[in-house]
Design a protein around this motif. Structure first.
Motif, PDB file in Angstrom:
ATOM      1  N   ARG A 138      -0.390 -12.641 -10.722  1.00 10.27           N
ATOM      2  CA  ARG A 138       0.272 -12.819  -9.431  1.00 10.27           C
ATOM      3  C   ARG A 138       1.037 -11.574  -8.988  1.00 10.27           C
ATOM      4  NH1 ARG A 138       1.473 -16.679  -6.076  1.00 10.27           N
ATOM      5  NH2 ARG A 138       0.864 -18.384  -7.450  1.00 10.27           N
ATOM      6  N   GLU A 153       0.151  -9.597  -5.600  1.00  5.88           N
ATOM      7  CA  GLU A 153       1.108  -9.491  -4.492  1.00  5.88           C
ATOM      8  C   GLU A 153       1.541  -8.063  -4.223  1.00  5.88           C
ATOM      9  OE1 GLU A 153       4.158 -12.355  -5.412  1.00  5.88           O
ATOM     10  OE2 GLU A 153       2.908 -14.049  -4.714  1.00  5.88           O
ATOM     11  N   ASP A 170      -1.606  -6.646   2.466  1.00  3.33           N
ATOM     12  CA  ASP A 170      -2.376  -7.779   2.986  1.00  3.33           C
ATOM     13  C   ASP A 170      -3.839  -7.433   3.219  1.00  3.33           C
ATOM     14  OD1 ASP A 170      -0.110  -9.295   2.921  1.00  3.33           O
ATOM     15  OD2 ASP A 170       0.286  -9.220   5.082  1.00  3.33           O
ATOM     16  N   ARG A 203      -5.745  -7.290  -0.087  1.00  2.00           N
ATOM     17  CA  ARG A 203      -5.943  -8.635  -0.625  1.00  2.00           C
ATOM     18  C   ARG A 203      -7.082  -9.331   0.110  1.00  2.00           C
ATOM     19  NH1 ARG A 203      -0.208  -9.374  -1.099  1.00  2.00           N
ATOM     20  NH2 ARG A 203      -0.166 -10.765   0.687  1.00  2.00           N
TER      21      ARG A 203
END
Length: 336
Positions: free
Chosen positions: A247, A251, A255, A258
């Motif tokens: 995770r 993160e 964005d 991802r």
């Protein structure tokens, strides 16, 4: 991209440790490691190689994912620890082995729950899959939306064919390191031994165990036919691979990166499903040609044995009413 069985099984060094090709103009902002336990020749590595190449290309070289196949970074349990600590950023793992960390992840592996692939994908792309991903998220790990295929599992042995549940009595059978597998084969009065996949071939070769159980694609690509004589078609459980990310590492990605990674990894998973289905269609004949004796089984005898041993009741109690209801709704049948 259509793949023949020959090209799927051929395997090349390009699917090994190398990361994606293309987009070399910019140094990578993020260099991540992806580990798996399968041979280079397995469709998982073929499709993962395509995915990481596309991710590198579409990210302009900013995200470079390096592939470490075939247990190169350690056994499943070792790499799961590395994934949790961040030593490895991506890992593909069976939900049943993941259950050592996320207990209810293994619900998709209940014996004889799924009659066919249509029911598998309806469940895993639907409410059951959503539920399991939610459970995984609680452990600090992110699962991509589309689970990859491992296949329906079959039993192989060196000493005798398995025709029905009674034939399993006393058989020393390798199973993955997972409570559900051990519980199921104990219900058959077998003698299950939890052994990581990296050690399976040697354990069979040295007769530490009489047999093992895996999908046809793994029996073929891992060359288990060299150390096993009998292949009994049981379809006793379906198994897949969640594509997992640490995770914190996930993160850290902006964005847009991802989104690029998620899109390509999910697309690769869908392509891998089709590859495995195509591969399985011809593998019985190929394994027979390599010397394996193949037999059908009596599925009702296995289900009856599990019911009588209290297997379904036990696991309904462990998972809880809510989880069991989601499973039964997904498969459209009462279990146990």
């Amino acid at each position: 991209m259509g793949l023949s069985r020959r090209s799927v099984l051929a395997g090349t060094a390009s699917a090994a440790i190398l990361g994606g090709s293309g987009a070399r103009g910019q140094a990578a902002q993020f260099t991540y490691k992806y580990a798996n336990n399968l041979p280079v020749a397995h469709p998982m590595n073929t499709r993962a190689q395509e995915a990481v190449a596309k991710i590198k290309q579409e990210s302009g070289g900013r995200l470079d994912i390096q592939i470490f196949p075939n247990n190169q970074l350690g056994s499943d349990t070792d790499v799961l620890s590395q994934l949790r600590s961040g030593g490895v950023e991506f890992f593909t793992l069976s939900p049943l082995i993941l259950s050592t960390l996320v207990p209810n992840a293994s619900v998709s592996g209940i014996g004889f729950a799924f009659p066919d692939y249509a029911s598998v994908w309806k469940a895993m792309d639907g409410e059951l899959g959503t539920y399991v991903r939610g459970q995984i998220a609680k452990s600090g790990i992110v699962a991509m939306e589309k689970i990859w295929d491992n296949g329906f599992r079959q039993i192989t042995t060196s000493n005798k064919p398995i025709q029905n549940a009674a034939d399993l009595k006393g058989v020393k059978l390798r199973v993955p390191v997972s409570p559900l597998w051990t519980s199921m084969f104990k219900a058959f009065d077998a003698a299950p031994a939890s052994i990581n996949f990296a050690e399976v071939y040697t354990a069979l070769q040295t007769k530490i165990v009489d047999g093992q159980e895996n999908p046809l694609a793994i029996i073929s690509t891992a060359k288990l036919f060299e150390v096993q004589k009998y292949l009994s078609v049981t379809n006793h459980m379906w198994d897949g691979f969640w594509f997992l990310a640490n995770r914190r590492a996930w993160e850290r990605l902006p964005d847009d990166l991802r989104a690029i990674a998620e899109k390509n990894l999910n697309e690769a998973g869908m392509n891998e499903r089709a590859d495995v289905e195509k591969l399985n269609a011809g593998l019985r004949q190929e394994l027979a040609a390599k010397g394996m004796t193949i037999n059908e089984t009596q599925p009702d005898s296995f289900r009856d044995a599990l019911r009588k041993a209290g297997f379904y009741a036990e696991w309904k109690g462990k998972y809880g009413e809510e989880t069991w209801a989601i499973l039964e709704k997904a498969v459209g049948a009462k279990l146990g």
